[in-house]
Enzyme design. Structure first.
Site, PDB file in Angstrom:
ATOM      1  N   LYS A 285       0.938  -1.259   0.043  1.00 30.55           N
ATOM      2  CA  LYS A 285       0.061  -0.009  -0.018  1.00 30.55           C
ATOM      3  C   LYS A 285       0.907   1.086   0.148  1.00 30.55           C
ATOM      4  O   LYS A 285       0.562   2.205  -0.916  1.00 30.55           O
ATOM      5  CB  LYS A 285      -0.940  -0.199   1.141  1.00 30.55           C
ATOM      6  CG  LYS A 285      -1.663   1.438   1.536  1.00 30.55           C
ATOM      7  CD  LYS A 285      -2.463   1.274   2.734  1.00 30.55           C
ATOM      8  CE  LYS A 285      -1.568   1.075   4.040  1.00 30.55           C
ATOM      9  NZ  LYS A 285      -0.996   2.426   4.410  1.00 30.55           N
ATOM     10  N   THR A 286       1.755   1.392   0.872  1.00 26.79           N
ATOM     11  CA  THR A 286       2.555   2.826   0.778  1.00 26.79           C
ATOM     12  C   THR A 286       3.519   2.741  -0.308  1.00 26.79           C
ATOM     13  O   THR A 286       3.595   4.097  -0.810  1.00 26.79           O
ATOM     14  CB  THR A 286       3.695   2.348   2.362  1.00 26.79           C
ATOM     15  OG1 THR A 286       2.753   2.127   3.494  1.00 26.79           O
ATOM     16  CG2 THR A 286       4.384   3.690   2.531  1.00 26.79           C
TER      17      THR A 286
ATOM     18  N   ASP B 165      -4.592   8.138   2.681  1.00 32.43           N
ATOM     19  CA  ASP B 165      -4.262   6.704   3.401  1.00 32.43           C
ATOM     20  C   ASP B 165      -5.037   6.314   4.410  1.00 32.43           C
ATOM     21  O   ASP B 165      -5.868   7.101   5.153  1.00 32.43           O
ATOM     22  CB  ASP B 165      -2.796   6.992   3.929  1.00 32.43           C
ATOM     23  CG  ASP B 165      -2.148   5.432   4.178  1.00 32.43           C
ATOM     24  OD1 ASP B 165      -2.667   4.492   3.681  1.00 32.43           O
ATOM     25  OD2 ASP B 165      -1.110   5.717   4.954  1.00 32.43           O
ATOM     26  N   GLU B 166      -5.208   4.935   4.600  1.00 37.81           N
ATOM     27  CA  GLU B 166      -6.193   4.558   5.694  1.00 37.81           C
ATOM     28  C   GLU B 166      -7.574   4.989   5.506  1.00 37.81           C
ATOM     29  O   GLU B 166      -8.114   5.515   6.512  1.00 37.81           O
ATOM     30  CB  GLU B 166      -5.610   4.465   6.926  1.00 37.81           C
ATOM     31  CG  GLU B 166      -4.177   4.022   7.009  1.00 37.81           C
ATOM     32  CD  GLU B 166      -4.094   2.605   7.153  1.00 37.81           C
ATOM     33  OE1 GLU B 166      -5.070   1.896   6.991  1.00 37.81           O
ATOM     34  OE2 GLU B 166      -2.865   2.015   7.429  1.00 37.81           O
TER      35      GLU B 166
ATOM     36  N   GLN C 233      -9.787  -4.283   7.203  1.00 37.86           N
ATOM     37  CA  GLN C 233      -8.909  -3.771   8.401  1.00 37.86           C
ATOM     38  C   GLN C 233      -9.573  -2.503   9.113  1.00 37.86           C
ATOM     39  O   GLN C 233      -8.865  -1.766   9.797  1.00 37.86           O
ATOM     40  CB  GLN C 233      -7.557  -3.359   7.746  1.00 37.86           C
ATOM     41  CG  GLN C 233      -7.003  -4.783   7.411  1.00 37.86           C
ATOM     42  CD  GLN C 233      -5.412  -4.534   7.080  1.00 37.86           C
ATOM     43  OE1 GLN C 233      -4.502  -4.279   8.077  1.00 37.86           O
ATOM     44  NE2 GLN C 233      -5.124  -4.462   5.763  1.00 37.86           N
TER      45      GLN C 233
ATOM     46  N   ARG D 174      -0.650 -10.507  10.506  1.00 33.23           N
ATOM     47  CA  ARG D 174       0.604  -9.636  11.017  1.00 33.23           C
ATOM     48  C   ARG D 174       1.518 -10.827  10.721  1.00 33.23           C
ATOM     49  O   ARG D 174       2.819 -10.352  10.930  1.00 33.23           O
ATOM     50  CB  ARG D 174       0.303  -9.373  12.250  1.00 33.23           C
ATOM     51  CG  ARG D 174      -0.779  -8.349  12.784  1.00 33.23           C
ATOM     52  CD  ARG D 174      -0.497  -7.196  12.016  1.00 33.23           C
ATOM     53  NE  ARG D 174      -1.494  -7.330  10.827  1.00 33.23           N
ATOM     54  CZ  ARG D 174      -1.553  -6.438   9.741  1.00 33.23           C
ATOM     55  NH1 ARG D 174      -0.693  -5.400   9.688  1.00 33.23           N
ATOM     56  NH2 ARG D 174      -2.329  -6.683   8.842  1.00 33.23           N
TER      57      ARG D 174
END
Length: 720
Positions: free
Chosen positions: A33-34, A223-224, A254, A602
């Site tokens: 994503k980043t 973002d997010e 998420q 994770r």
């Protein structure tokens, strides 16, 4: 730039190069994503579509903003100046200082921190004659901030909003909100909630200012996006009205922060808000193994409120360890199993810092902290305090110390006005003066002052009642033991009611911590033994640097990754959390499932899920039903084990759920699988290592290496 684009997979490249119109990038866990967001930013600048100051880039944390700034600079090969890149609050503050007059402020306005907000609210409450004891300021402030998160100024409150607030502040919460805002304006100040609220109101009410930002921002990057609340959503929609060139990156699977205002509906309705939007799914996960991804994908597929995507391995290697599910007898065995697995992995060369224990609730950390200390394994608690450092636990320990040692002045000072008993600074000073004059303890001085009538009024009554209570609780300690005594202390002192009255999101967890505190007492023969144990536990090195196991809640784990992840407590009532289900129904169940999905994803190499057949709440043993989430994981991707693995599996109930923990008053702690033999080496938390010399039922005679001969109950030792 060409080499950076070439390094992207087809979906990532599409997300970077689709520049015209609204774009929603559904970025699954571990899908880069980043990288996509920063490459898109750089591509906009290098392609000449916009200059640096014509791009608005919004993140949720300062760390994410710094990382994006650094990555963009690296991609461009030069520092980038003039960026509108930062958190929602930082960007809103920047805008508000430019247009402060439109909000009735001067550009040099002050942004109050949490303590100053509460201090100001207390002043306003006093002026409005609202009882701060009946209506705790943090409770009222949380309602005010919820309104601000929903873009509701006092003037915009409707009948439904007032009905939702109920009888807060005696039905005067709306007028209190207005008075609080007026006082802020008089001080030329704002709180954090005002930043976005004021800017959104300015953009809604002043078309010329909105048009200025429409001309300025050609592209918006977010973002997010799944974590946005309503005021953030409205602010973004207003800014994107003209160009429609808004790219939101997020993962509906998420979205786990509804308790702090996040609205998953913001991402779910993106295509309705921006007709014709391109929706690009990033499904190639470069973090986890195939079995972990298969389990996570199957689990989250049970949610109805999602846009839909399926994670798959992004690398060539499709193998990896299956997800392990361990069924244990109780929480102590659960902690032992995790400790043993950590030791085994460390012996194989795995780093402790690449291991994490992710828990649904903060109170679960205690058992793992104590086990790791016993094994000498260093650890850090991420995103929170260690169990015995938490304020409510330190308060409970202070009460316990006073039961054992009435002359403990530090403990008395901590609890004499907690909960509030009207004992202020002046009364406490009077106690100190008398104690020094008589060379005696504060409790003795307090008794003398009350007997002589020198300490009167509300403070005198509060101290007298506390001294009487302490005497009664000591009698209970002597007659019924530490578990029962401390239950009465917490209840009769008003401490439990104080937390129940606290409506902040943290309060239920603090109550759970106190339950765990009382549960821990059952492992010790005396209250003094427990306090000695706590003192030893607190000697654990507090330096968080170096190679250490990570302990944290699932909420704190979002955005992190580890080679090995332990997921304990997968039982109905604990996970999914019963309180969440009771309050939010199906919607909360889906968020709990998203939390499980976050936990699984994770893990890079291995995920180990654990659940206990029995848990002890206070002094009572209760049966536990395995979490319904375990039935949603494909059997072919898991292996099962543990001492309780052969016990009959109970399918979790369909929704609406029933209680996951079943009262079992007839259940007693079972006898160990095999008795501890004479001659065996054992370990005791207080006395250390020793050798069993004799056994009488559940009592053992042990010759300890340093403490000498002792007789102890077998449940207080373990094989060395």
């Amino acid at each position: 730039m060409a080499e950076h684009l070439a390094a992207l997979n087809p979906e990532q490249r599409m997300a970077v190069e689709t520049l015209d119109g609204p774009v929603l990038v559904l970025a699954g866990a571990g899908t880069g994503k980043t990288r996509v967001l920063t490459t898109r930013f750089a591509h906009i600048l290098l392609s000449g579509r916009a200059t640096p100051h014509q791009v608005l880039a919004v993140t949720f944390t300062n760390r994410a903003a710094r990382e994006m700034r650094e990555r963009v600079a690296n991609l461009l090969g030069r520092p980038v100046e003039g960026l509108w890149l930062g958190t929602f609050h930082a960007l809103a503050a920047r805008m508000l200082r430019r247009h402060a007059a439109a909000a009735g402020l001067s550009p040099n306005f002050t942004i109050l921190d949490t303590d100053d907000q509460l201090r100001l609210l207390k002043q306003v409450m006093a002026a409005e004659r609202i009882d701060a004891k009946r209506w705790p300021p943090p409770l009222l402030m949380s309602q005010i901030q919820r309104w601000k998160d929903r873009a509701l100024s006092p003037a915009r409150l409707g009948a439904a909003d007032l009905a939702q607030a109920g009888d807060l502040a005696g039905g005067r919460i709306a007028s209190l909100y207005g008075a609080y805002q007026a006082r802020l304006k008089a001080l030329n100040a704002t709180d954090f909630g005002d930043l976005l609220l004021f800017v959104t109101d300015i953009l809604r009410d002043q078309p010329d200012i909105l048009a200025e930002y429409h001309r300025r921002f050609r592209y918006i990057l977010v973002d997010e996006y799944q974590d946005t609340n309503l005021v953030q959503y409205l602010w973004l929609r207003l800014l994107a009205q003209a160009s429609k060139n808004i790219c939101c990156v997020g993962d509906d699977d998420q979205s786990i922060y509804s308790w702090r205002g996040a609205e998953i509906e913001n991402i779910l309705r993106f295509e309705q808000d921006f007709p014709g939007a391109a929706v690009i799914r990033l499904e190639r996960n470069y973090r986890s193994t195939a079995p972990i991804l298969a389990c996570a994908a199957a689990l989250i597929a049970h949610n109805q409120g999602r846009l839909g995507k399926t994670l798959r391995p992004g690398g060539k290697e499709a193998g990896g360890e299956k997800v392990r599910i361990l069924s244990l007898w109780d929480q102590e065995e659960e902690a032992r199993a995790v400790g043993q697995a950590i030791e085994d992995l460390r012996a194989e060369g795995e780093k402790l810092t690449e291991m994490a224990v992710l828990m649904r609730a903060g109170f679960q950390t205690r058992a793992f902290e104590e086990r790791l200390i016993t094994l000498g394994i260093p650890y850090r608690v991420v995103g929170g305090l260690r169990f015995y450092e938490r304020a409510e636990i330190r308060d409970a320990i202070a009460y316990a110390r006073l039961l054992v040692q009435p002359g403990d002045d530090l403990a008395f000072e901590r609890v004499v006005n907690t909960p509030r008993r009207g004992v202020g600074t002046a009364a406490l000073q009077t106690l100190h003066v008398r104690a020094r004059a008589d060379d005696t303890a504060l409790t003795t001085a307090a008794g003398a002052l009350i007997a002589s009538g020198a300490l009167r009024g509300r403070a005198g009554e509060g101290v007298r009642r506390l001294l009487d209570d302490l005497g009664r609780w000591r009698a209970r300690l002597e007659a019924e033991g530490p578990v029962v005594a401390m239950q009465f202390v917490l209840d009769e002192s008003g401490y439990t009611d104080m937390l129940k009255a606290d409506k902040s999101p943290e309060a239920p967890g603090r109550l759970d911590n106190l339950k765990e505190f009382v549960r821990a007492l059952a492992d010790f023969e005396s209250l003094q033994g427990f306090l000695d144990h706590v003192a030893l536990v607190m000697e654990n090195d507090e330096n968080a640097a170096g190679d250490r196991v990570n302990l944290m809640t699932l909420h704190a784990a979002k955005g992190l990754e580890f080679d090995t992840v332990f997921l304990p407590g997968w039982e109905e009532g604990l996970f999914p959390n019963q309180r969440a289900l009771d309050e939010g129904g199906v919607k909360s169940l889906e968020e709990e499932r998203r939390l499980a999905y976050v936990g699984l994803t994770r893990a890079k190499k291995r995920a180990i899920i654990l659940h206990a057949a029995h848990r002890r709440i206070y002094a009572n043993w209760q049966d536990s039903i395995p979490s319904r989430f375990l039935d949603e994981i494909p059997e072919e991707q898991i292996t099962r084990g543990g001492t309780a693995a052969s016990s009959r599996r109970v399918r979790a109930p369909a929704f609406p759920p029933r209680r996951g923990l079943i009262e079992a008053s007839a259940i007693t702690r079972p006898a160990p699988m095999s008795a501890i033999a004479i001659g065996a080496r054992v370990f005791h938390a207080k006395f250390g290592y020793g050798t069993v010399t004799a056994a009488d039922d559940d009592r053992l005679d042990i010759a300890f290496d340093k403490a000498g001969k002792k007789r102890v109950l077998d449940r207080f030792v373990e094989p060395a």
